[in-house]
Design a protein around this motif. Structure first.
Motif, PDB file in Angstrom:
ATOM      1  N   UNK A 190     -18.032 -62.762 106.044  1.00 20.69           N
ATOM      2  CA  UNK A 190     -17.234 -61.576 106.393  1.00 20.69           C
ATOM      3  C   UNK A 190     -16.043 -61.983 107.247  1.00 20.69           C
ATOM      4  N   UNK A 191     -16.279 -62.935 108.181  1.00 22.58           N
ATOM      5  CA  UNK A 191     -15.180 -63.424 109.027  1.00 22.58           C
ATOM      6  C   UNK A 191     -14.138 -64.155 108.171  1.00 22.58           C
ATOM      7  N   UNK A 192     -14.625 -64.950 107.206  1.00 22.60           N
ATOM      8  CA  UNK A 192     -13.697 -65.679 106.323  1.00 22.60           C
ATOM      9  C   UNK A 192     -12.853 -64.712 105.505  1.00 22.60           C
ATOM     10  N   UNK A 193     -13.489 -63.681 105.002  1.00 33.10           N
ATOM     11  CA  UNK A 193     -12.792 -62.724 104.149  1.00 33.10           C
ATOM     12  C   UNK A 193     -11.650 -62.063 104.912  1.00 33.10           C
ATOM     13  N   UNK A 194     -11.876 -61.740 106.164  1.00 34.38           N
ATOM     14  CA  UNK A 194     -10.816 -61.131 106.972  1.00 34.38           C
ATOM     15  C   UNK A 194      -9.605 -62.050 107.075  1.00 34.38           C
ATOM     16  N   UNK A 195      -9.889 -63.347 107.160  1.00 30.23           N
ATOM     17  CA  UNK A 195      -8.789 -64.307 107.296  1.00 30.23           C
ATOM     18  C   UNK A 195      -8.016 -64.498 105.984  1.00 30.23           C
ATOM     19  N   UNK A 196      -8.688 -64.292 104.853  1.00 35.37           N
ATOM     20  CA  UNK A 196      -8.047 -64.665 103.585  1.00 35.37           C
ATOM     21  C   UNK A 196      -7.637 -63.529 102.689  1.00 35.37           C
ATOM     22  N   UNK A 197      -8.007 -62.280 102.995  1.00 28.70           N
ATOM     23  CA  UNK A 197      -7.814 -61.214 102.014  1.00 28.70           C
ATOM     24  C   UNK A 197      -6.344 -60.849 101.791  1.00 28.70           C
ATOM     25  N   UNK A 198      -5.479 -61.175 102.769  1.00 29.42           N
ATOM     26  CA  UNK A 198      -4.063 -60.808 102.614  1.00 29.42           C
ATOM     27  C   UNK A 198      -3.209 -61.959 102.084  1.00 29.42           C
ATOM     28  N   UNK A 199      -3.834 -63.100 101.823  1.00 36.01           N
ATOM     29  CA  UNK A 199      -3.078 -64.267 101.342  1.00 36.01           C
ATOM     30  C   UNK A 199      -2.818 -64.158  99.839  1.00 36.01           C
ATOM     31  N   UNK A 200      -1.690 -64.753  99.377  1.00 36.81           N
ATOM     32  CA  UNK A 200      -1.348 -64.730  97.953  1.00 36.81           C
ATOM     33  C   UNK A 200      -0.825 -66.112  97.534  1.00 36.81           C
ATOM     34  N   UNK A 201      -0.707 -66.319  96.209  1.00 34.47           N
ATOM     35  CA  UNK A 201      -0.103 -67.544  95.688  1.00 34.47           C
ATOM     36  C   UNK A 201      -0.851 -68.795  96.116  1.00 34.47           C
TER      37      UNK A 201
END
Length: 788
Positions: free
Chosen positions: A113-124
């Motif tokens: 869940x902590x990882x998802x918060x860090x990565x959900x807004x990243x693209x490309x």
């Protein structure tokens, strides 16, 4: 470093069995697990402590001693009953683990869940960098955790799985399932899209970081757990195919559809084929470098459909241009591309067949009337076409059996039906010319090739022979020419003759060459017979005064006709009588029929300024020897003394007049004029020739033409007998057969020798009905019965 798996069971047993609650050890275990997932260094002793925590908990004998410690005897069992073995186990052998399993699962969920918060807004590429790095760390850490929980896996997890409980996995698999459900599910769309964009950039020529793609692909493959059988080895690829492969294949089709149409608009087909070839190789490499191998076949099918199958009509149109311009390399490239498509080569084979046939017909037509009378030009023209397109089939089309068949069909068409056969008004002209070409090769001459070259040329002849439909025509002409070569001792070598017969035997069987082989045997027997005759003469002190040799030929094997009426010159009579007497003594009951038209000899002249040796036929000798009695004779006198038919005498005299050995008033030897019975023919005493040995034994034109006509006539008669024999064989086996079926079977049975014509077969059926071999079934005119 973090050890990935250690089994410290023996060390743990040193603690003994004691009561311990999960709460008492969880904080320390959790702290250790956090260190593992934070990639911190862990001493071996610390790893052993963590392993011991799990071991002690799993072997705990106390049941339900605290609120947080749940008895597994009731809660862990969801289906079935324990085996007898488990029912009789002592309390010390009971393994617990559900609460620990739950807490490990909750830890992994929280971490992700902590990882998802860090990565959900990243693209490309950012999301790919994040995803691959976190996956690699997570995967490694989970393997270490799996080692720490090894005792839990081997006992509690195994037992639960064996009893059929769903949703229980080994700890590493639990980590994968948790990643799939809590991180992958939310990020896979943007991650997959980023991978697809990266691959598209690479297709457009950019250099990309393939490690990012392969990292994602490895993750997708690893996530494909077999949840029906948790203990099954290897991933199921379900996640990989659903999350990536399907979208990848759709993107591939779209990309190459756009590119191929655009490229073909701006470039020639030959350049497009190079491009398509390159693209196919690139996609193969792509699978090897960073995709899963299972994608290979599907990817190849999509690329072949888009790059090749959708443009087949363009390929077919270009194929003819490439053939016309001898672009063998491009033809090979087209073959390699189109061969990927099921049934794709059919049209190319048809086009090749038509092209070769057209080229063959055109080449023979260009030879004009020359080819009708020059077998060497005719056969060489055929061989040049075959050699050219055989090389094309071997190299560009990889000797593909379908293209070999197209070559064979085309050659068969233009060899058996072309300008030469039409000019001669007979389909059997090709086998006749081929037999005459063999005669040129195998007859003694100053132009005879070396033995190895001759053998190679004979092999080339057999290529043409393979395509000849009327093989019986070839056999007739070849046997006549072979007979003449053997009788006249004109063969270039016995080995070459034997080699050719062996090749024909291999192609058509023993029956086809049996007479040819018997001719050879007769020649050998005749050599021995001459030796015996000479010994006989020496034994009786009988001197013939001339060098006399004889060839005895068995009548059934040699294609010679009975000799015409003829009286031997008195100079030869004695030798004739002596041999006849000798042979009758050797073989009683055998009769010798003399073939004077095939005999020859040598005359020594004493009447000219120079002494010449004339090589002459027996008929020529008979006429010239008359001039020992006088210098002038009328045509009538010569006919009476030799008893030759007048037309044959005319031809012999024409040759002697042409050679200037004889002259006749008012007649130029160079022109052909009919001699009258009262015309006087004189010996030309001023005869001169640069050579002292002169061959005047040249074939008469009328004789050659008559022989050809007779041969063709004999062929037609022989064919009728062969067809009748085939009909009888078929009917004897079938007993009753319909007319159409009989025609088909006769044609199939004889097609290796010649192509029988339907009207001739019908005529043969009528003959056999008259001879009472067959009968028509009453009431069914198209059905025949065999009569025994």
């Amino acid at each position: 470093m973090l050890p990935s798996k250690v089994d410290w069971g023996a060390a743990a047993h040193g603690h003994g069995l004691k009561s311990i609650s999960l709460d008492q050890m969880w904080d320390d275990l959790r702290a250790g697990i956090e260190n593992v997932y934070q990639q911190r260094n862990m001493p071996k002793a610390r790893y052993i402590e963590l392993y011991t925590h799990v071991y002690n908990y799993c072997t705990n004998v106390t049941q339900g001693t605290s609120g947080s410690h749940v008895s597994l005897h009731s809660s862990a069992r969801t289906s079935g009953t324990r085996s007898k073995k488990n029912q009789t186990q002592s309390p010390g052998a009971q393994f617990v683990g559900l609460e620990l399993y739950k807490r490990l699962r909750e830890f992994l969920k929280s971490y992700l869940a902590d990882l998802l918060r860090d990565g959900k807004d990243l693209m490309g590429e950012d999301v790919l960098e994040f995803y691959t790095k976190q996956w690699e760390n997570y995967q490694f850490s989970s393997k270490v955790l799996n080692g720490v929980c090894d005792y839990l896996n081997r006992h509690w997890v195994k037992r639960e799985c064996d009893e059929g409980r769903k949703g229980i996995y080994e700890i590493y698999s639990l980590a994968l399932v948790t990643w799939r459900d809590n991180l992958f599910g939310d990020l896979n769309t943007q991650v997959t899209n980023a991978v697809l964009r990266l691959i598209e950039r690479e297709r457009k020529g950019e250099t990309i970081n393939t490690r990012l793609v392969s990292g994602v692909i490895n993750c997708y493959v690893e996530l494909g757990l077999n949840e029906e059988e948790p203990n099954a080895k290897g991933p199921t690829l379900g996640v990989y195919k659903k999350a990536f492969e399907n979208s990848f294949l759709e993107d591939t089709e779209s990309f190459y559809t756009r590119e191929s149409c655009e490229f073909l608009r701006q470039n020639p087909v030959t350049e497009y084929m190079k491009k398509a070839e390159t693209r196919l190789l690139e996609e193969q490499r792509r699978v090897r470098v960073y995709l899963h191998e299972s994608t290979q076949d599907q990817l190849a099918k999509v690329c072949e459909k888009v790059l090749i199958e959708r443009h087949l009509e363009i390929f077919h149109s270009e194929f003819q241009n490439l053939l016309d311009n001898d672009k063998n390399e491009d033809l090979g490239r087209m073959y390699q591309l189109v061969s990927h498509i099921v049934e794709g080569l059919g049209k190319l084979k048809t086009l090749l067949e038509s092209h070769i046939c057209s080229q063959g017909l055109t080449a023979i037509e260009k030879c004009g009337d020359t080819a009708v009378n020059d077998p060497k030009i005719y056969v060489q023209t055929i061989l040049d076409i075959h050699k050219k397109y055989n090389a094309l089939v071997m190299t560009a089309f990889c000797n593909d059996s379908g293209f070999v068949e197209s070559l064979d069909k085309a050659c068969r068409k233009f060899i058996n039906n072309n300008a030469v056969t039409k000019a001669a008004n007979m389909s059997s002209k090709s086998p006749e010319l081929l037999a005459r070409y063999c005669d040129l090769l195998l007859k003694k001459s100053s132009k005879n090739p070396e033995e190895a070259e001759l053998e190679d040329t004979l092999n080339q002849v057999m290529i043409v022979f393979k395509y000849i439909e009327d093989k019986d025509v070839f056999q007739k002409f070849y046997s006549k020419m072979l007979a003449k070569r053997l009788v006249q001792h004109m063969s270039t070598s016995d080995d070459a003759e034997a080699s050719m017969i062996s090749k024909l035997k291999q192609a058509c069987g023993f029956e086809y060459t049996s007479k040819l082989q018997r001719m050879f045997q007769d020649v050998g027997v005749s050599k021995d017979l001459n030796e015996h005759f000479k010994k006989h003469l020496n034994g009786t002190n009988d001197n013939l005064e001339i060098d006399f040799s004889i060839q005895v030929l068995s009548s059934g094997s040699w294609p010679f006709q009975q000799s015409t009426s003829f009286i031997l010159p008195i100079e030869l009579e004695r030798s004739f009588q002596r041999f006849t007497s000798f042979y009758s003594g050797q073989h009683s009951g055998r009769k010798l029929n003399w073939l004077y038209q095939m005999s020859k000899g040598e005359l020594a002249t004493n009447c000219f300024k120079n002494r010449y040796t004339l090589q002459a036929s027996t008929f020529q000798m008979a006429i010239l020897l008359q001039y020992n009695q006088g210098e002038n004779f009328t045509v009538q006198q010569l006919q009476e003394s030799t008893q030759l038919d007048m037309d044959i005498l005319q031809q012999v005299l024409q040759i002697l007049l042409k050679t200037k050995l004889l002259v006749s008033e008012g007649i130029d030897g160079d022109s052909v004029v009919i001699l009258h019975p009262n015309d006087v023919v004189s010996l030309y005493l001023q005869y001169k020739n640069k050579k002292l040995r002169v061959n005047i034994n040249v074939p008469m034109k009328a004789e050659v033409k008559q022989e050809q006509e007779e041969t063709h006539k004999n062929i037609e008669e022989d064919r009728k007998l062969v067809i009748q024999a085939a009909i009888v064989r078929i009917m004897k086996m079938r007993k009753t057969l319909k007319h159409q079926q009989l025609l088909v079977e006769v044609i199939n049975q004889l097609s290796q020798r010649f192509k029988p014509k339907v009207p001739v077969i019908k005529k043969c059926i009528d003959i056999l009905i008259e001879k009472e071999y067959l009968e028509r079934v009453e009431g069914q005119k198209d059905t025949y019965n065999y009569l025994a």
